[in-house]
Design a protein around this motif. Structure first.
Motif, PDB file in Angstrom:
ATOM      1  N   THR A 180       0.845  -1.201   0.000  1.00  0.00           N
ATOM      2  CA  THR A 180       0.000   0.000   0.000  1.00  0.00           C
ATOM      3  C   THR A 180       0.876   1.245   0.000  1.00  0.00           C
ATOM      4  N   ASN A 181       0.306   2.337  -0.425  1.00  0.00           N
ATOM      5  CA  ASN A 181       1.043   3.597  -0.444  1.00  0.00           C
ATOM      6  C   ASN A 181       1.403   4.040   0.968  1.00  0.00           C
ATOM      7  N   THR A 182       0.536   3.698   1.952  1.00  0.00           N
ATOM      8  CA  THR A 182       0.808   4.053   3.339  1.00  0.00           C
ATOM      9  C   THR A 182       2.097   3.401   3.833  1.00  0.00           C
ATOM     10  N   PHE A 183       2.248   2.117   3.545  1.00  0.00           N
ATOM     11  CA  PHE A 183       3.450   1.413   3.969  1.00  0.00           C
ATOM     12  C   PHE A 183       4.681   1.946   3.253  1.00  0.00           C
ATOM     13  N   TYR A 184       4.589   2.173   1.937  1.00  0.00           N
ATOM     14  CA  TYR A 184       5.737   2.661   1.183  1.00  0.00           C
ATOM     15  C   TYR A 184       6.120   4.076   1.607  1.00  0.00           C
ATOM     16  N   THR A 185       5.158   4.878   1.988  1.00  0.00           N
ATOM     17  CA  THR A 185       5.455   6.226   2.475  1.00  0.00           C
ATOM     18  C   THR A 185       6.226   6.165   3.788  1.00  0.00           C
ATOM     19  N   LYS A 186       5.769   5.299   4.678  1.00  0.00           N
ATOM     20  CA  LYS A 186       6.478   5.129   5.956  1.00  0.00           C
ATOM     21  C   LYS A 186       7.875   4.564   5.731  1.00  0.00           C
ATOM     22  N   LEU A 187       8.005   3.641   4.791  1.00  0.00           N
ATOM     23  CA  LEU A 187       9.304   3.056   4.479  1.00  0.00           C
ATOM     24  C   LEU A 187      10.237   4.113   3.892  1.00  0.00           C
ATOM     25  N   ALA A 188       9.699   4.974   3.021  1.00  0.00           N
ATOM     26  CA  ALA A 188      10.506   6.041   2.433  1.00  0.00           C
ATOM     27  C   ALA A 188      11.006   6.999   3.508  1.00  0.00           C
ATOM     28  N   THR A 189      10.175   7.270   4.502  1.00  0.00           N
ATOM     29  CA  THR A 189      10.581   8.145   5.602  1.00  0.00           C
ATOM     30  C   THR A 189      11.730   7.534   6.393  1.00  0.00           C
ATOM     31  N   GLU A 190      11.628   6.221   6.666  1.00  0.00           N
ATOM     32  CA  GLU A 190      12.699   5.532   7.394  1.00  0.00           C
ATOM     33  C   GLU A 190      14.003   5.515   6.601  1.00  0.00           C
ATOM     34  N   LEU A 191      13.896   5.569   5.270  1.00  0.00           N
ATOM     35  CA  LEU A 191      15.083   5.589   4.400  1.00  0.00           C
ATOM     36  C   LEU A 191      15.528   7.012   4.081  1.00  0.00           C
ATOM     37  N   ASN A 192      15.049   7.978   4.883  1.00  0.00           N
ATOM     38  CA  ASN A 192      15.417   9.393   4.726  1.00  0.00           C
ATOM     39  C   ASN A 192      15.029   9.955   3.368  1.00  0.00           C
ATOM     40  N   ASP A 193      13.896   9.461   2.862  1.00  0.00           N
ATOM     41  CA  ASP A 193      13.340   9.947   1.594  1.00  0.00           C
ATOM     42  C   ASP A 193      14.322   9.831   0.424  1.00  0.00           C
ATOM     43  N   LYS A 194      15.154   8.800   0.485  1.00  0.00           N
ATOM     44  CA  LYS A 194      16.073   8.549  -0.619  1.00  0.00           C
ATOM     45  C   LYS A 194      15.326   8.048  -1.841  1.00  0.00           C
ATOM     46  N   TYR A 195      14.200   7.386  -1.598  1.00  0.00           N
ATOM     47  CA  TYR A 195      13.342   6.872  -2.663  1.00  0.00           C
ATOM     48  C   TYR A 195      11.924   7.367  -2.421  1.00  0.00           C
ATOM     49  N   THR A 196      11.190   7.544  -3.503  1.00  0.00           N
ATOM     50  CA  THR A 196       9.779   7.908  -3.378  1.00  0.00           C
ATOM     51  C   THR A 196       8.951   6.637  -3.140  1.00  0.00           C
ATOM     52  N   PRO A 197       7.749   6.773  -2.582  1.00  0.00           N
ATOM     53  CA  PRO A 197       6.891   5.597  -2.399  1.00  0.00           C
ATOM     54  C   PRO A 197       6.642   4.831  -3.700  1.00  0.00           C
ATOM     55  N   ASP A 198       6.500   5.557  -4.817  1.00  0.00           N
ATOM     56  CA  ASP A 198       6.270   4.893  -6.103  1.00  0.00           C
ATOM     57  C   ASP A 198       7.489   4.093  -6.530  1.00  0.00           C
ATOM     58  N   GLU A 199       8.683   4.630  -6.320  1.00  0.00           N
ATOM     59  CA  GLU A 199       9.906   3.903  -6.667  1.00  0.00           C
ATOM     60  C   GLU A 199      10.044   2.643  -5.820  1.00  0.00           C
ATOM     61  N   LEU A 200       9.726   2.735  -4.547  1.00  0.00           N
ATOM     62  CA  LEU A 200       9.822   1.573  -3.661  1.00  0.00           C
ATOM     63  C   LEU A 200       8.827   0.490  -4.060  1.00  0.00           C
ATOM     64  N   SER A 201       7.635   0.894  -4.466  1.00  0.00           N
ATOM     65  CA  SER A 201       6.629  -0.094  -4.861  1.00  0.00           C
ATOM     66  C   SER A 201       7.076  -0.895  -6.078  1.00  0.00           C
ATOM     67  N   LYS A 202       7.882  -0.274  -6.944  1.00  0.00           N
ATOM     68  CA  LYS A 202       8.380  -0.967  -8.129  1.00  0.00           C
ATOM     69  C   LYS A 202       9.583  -1.852  -7.806  1.00  0.00           C
ATOM     70  N   MET A 203      10.280  -1.547  -6.722  1.00  0.00           N
ATOM     71  CA  MET A 203      11.466  -2.303  -6.341  1.00  0.00           C
ATOM     72  C   MET A 203      11.140  -3.513  -5.471  1.00  0.00           C
ATOM     73  N   ILE A 204       9.966  -3.501  -4.828  1.00  0.00           N
ATOM     74  CA  ILE A 204       9.619  -4.524  -3.837  1.00  0.00           C
ATOM     75  C   ILE A 204       8.550  -5.461  -4.403  1.00  0.00           C
ATOM     76  N   SER A 205       8.735  -6.745  -4.168  1.00  0.00           N
ATOM     77  CA  SER A 205       7.750  -7.748  -4.590  1.00  0.00           C
ATOM     78  C   SER A 205       7.536  -8.745  -3.456  1.00  0.00           C
ATOM     79  N   TYR A 206       6.352  -9.400  -3.478  1.00  0.00           N
ATOM     80  CA  TYR A 206       5.976 -10.342  -2.427  1.00  0.00           C
ATOM     81  C   TYR A 206       5.669 -11.704  -3.052  1.00  0.00           C
ATOM     82  N   LYS A 207       5.980 -12.748  -2.308  1.00  0.00           N
ATOM     83  CA  LYS A 207       5.728 -14.094  -2.803  1.00  0.00           C
ATOM     84  C   LYS A 207       5.305 -15.004  -1.665  1.00  0.00           C
ATOM     85  N   SER A 208       4.211 -15.738  -1.897  1.00  0.00           N
ATOM     86  CA  SER A 208       3.710 -16.692  -0.907  1.00  0.00           C
ATOM     87  C   SER A 208       3.403 -18.007  -1.599  1.00  0.00           C
ATOM     88  N   ASP A 209       3.769 -19.131  -0.944  1.00  0.00           N
ATOM     89  CA  ASP A 209       3.462 -20.438  -1.532  1.00  0.00           C
ATOM     90  C   ASP A 209       2.059 -20.922  -1.163  1.00  0.00           C
TER      91      ASP A 209
END
Length: 248
Positions: free
Chosen positions: A92-121
């Protein structure tokens, strides 16, 4: 005169075409393979993947509680079904925004969403979170930050469930893409196919009569005489002359 059927390449003809164009085929395959090796190694941007595994844990009853075993099993099944829900909560954008803040805004939430993927069996309460970037260090830093932020995000959204890290992120030692071996094999196959196509096209476009039987097949005219290959005659004469000299 009746029309003759179109000539069909025999196995002997195919071998002849391959023999005649062998050097061309080898050179084409080498050029494509070496070109792919060079492009993959020096021109294509490399990407590195760092992955963490998260475990969905639910709150169990006390061990001495009645029916605690049944309740624990129900909680396990409940967590299993909620894995996709928790993945959706993190994607979600909420999580990526919080993650971007923790990373000192080095990446935007949109950039993080494209870099991160999830996988479940879909058979366990564990799911993987992968981070892909152009730097192995950055991939691990982002994955480590996810390990800190994700459990807090889930606990805020769902009080009776929490995430635990069951496999920490590792620093990538080699790129996850592009695959050098795969690209070289694909380029070799393309070069081989192209060389074969060109070789047979050249063969079919060559209108010269190559064999005596083609004269009979195409023109329906019997061959009365043929001029032999002088190179073959000279070579054969040289061999015979050499044999006589050795016999003296």
């Amino acid at each position: 005169m009746e029309e003759k059927e179109e000539a069909v390449l025999s196995f002997k003809d195919i071998l002849g075409v391959l023999r005649k164009n062998l050097i061309f085929i080898i050179i084409t395959c080498l050029v494509f393979s070496l070109g792919s090796f060079f492009v993959t190694n020096f021109l294509v941007t490399k990407h590195y993947t760092s992955t963490i595994s998260l475990y969905v844990e639910t709150v169990d009853l006390q061990p001495d509680s009645q029916n605690s075993a049944i309740y624990s099993l129900n909680m396990q099944n409940y967590a299993l079904k909620l894995v996709n829900t928790y993945i959706r909560m993190l994607d979600t954008n909420t999580f990526y925004t919080k993650l971007a803040t923790e990373l000192n805004d080095k990446y935007t939430p949109d950039e993080l969403s494209k870099m991160i993927s999830y996988k479940s069996d879909e058979t366990t309460e564990v799911f993987d979170v992968s981070v892909v970037s152009e730097s192995p260090t950055e991939s691990k830093v982002i994955a480590d930050t996810i390990a800190e932020v994700a459990p807090e995000t889930i606990s805020n959204l769902k009080s009776n469930a929490k995430l635990k890290v069951c496999d920490e992120a590792q620093l990538p030692t080699k790129p996850s893409s592009p695959s050098l071996s795969r690209n070289v094999i694909i380029a070799f196959a393309i070069g081989l196919l192209l060389a074969l196509v060109v070789s047979f096209i050249r063969h079919f476009l060559d209108k010269k009569i190559k064999y005596d039987d083609e004269m009979t097949t195409i023109l329906d005219i019997p061959v009365l005489a043929a001029i032999p290959s002088f190179d073959t005659y000279i070579n054969q004469k040289g061999k015979n002359g050499g044999a006589k000299d050795n016999g003296k």
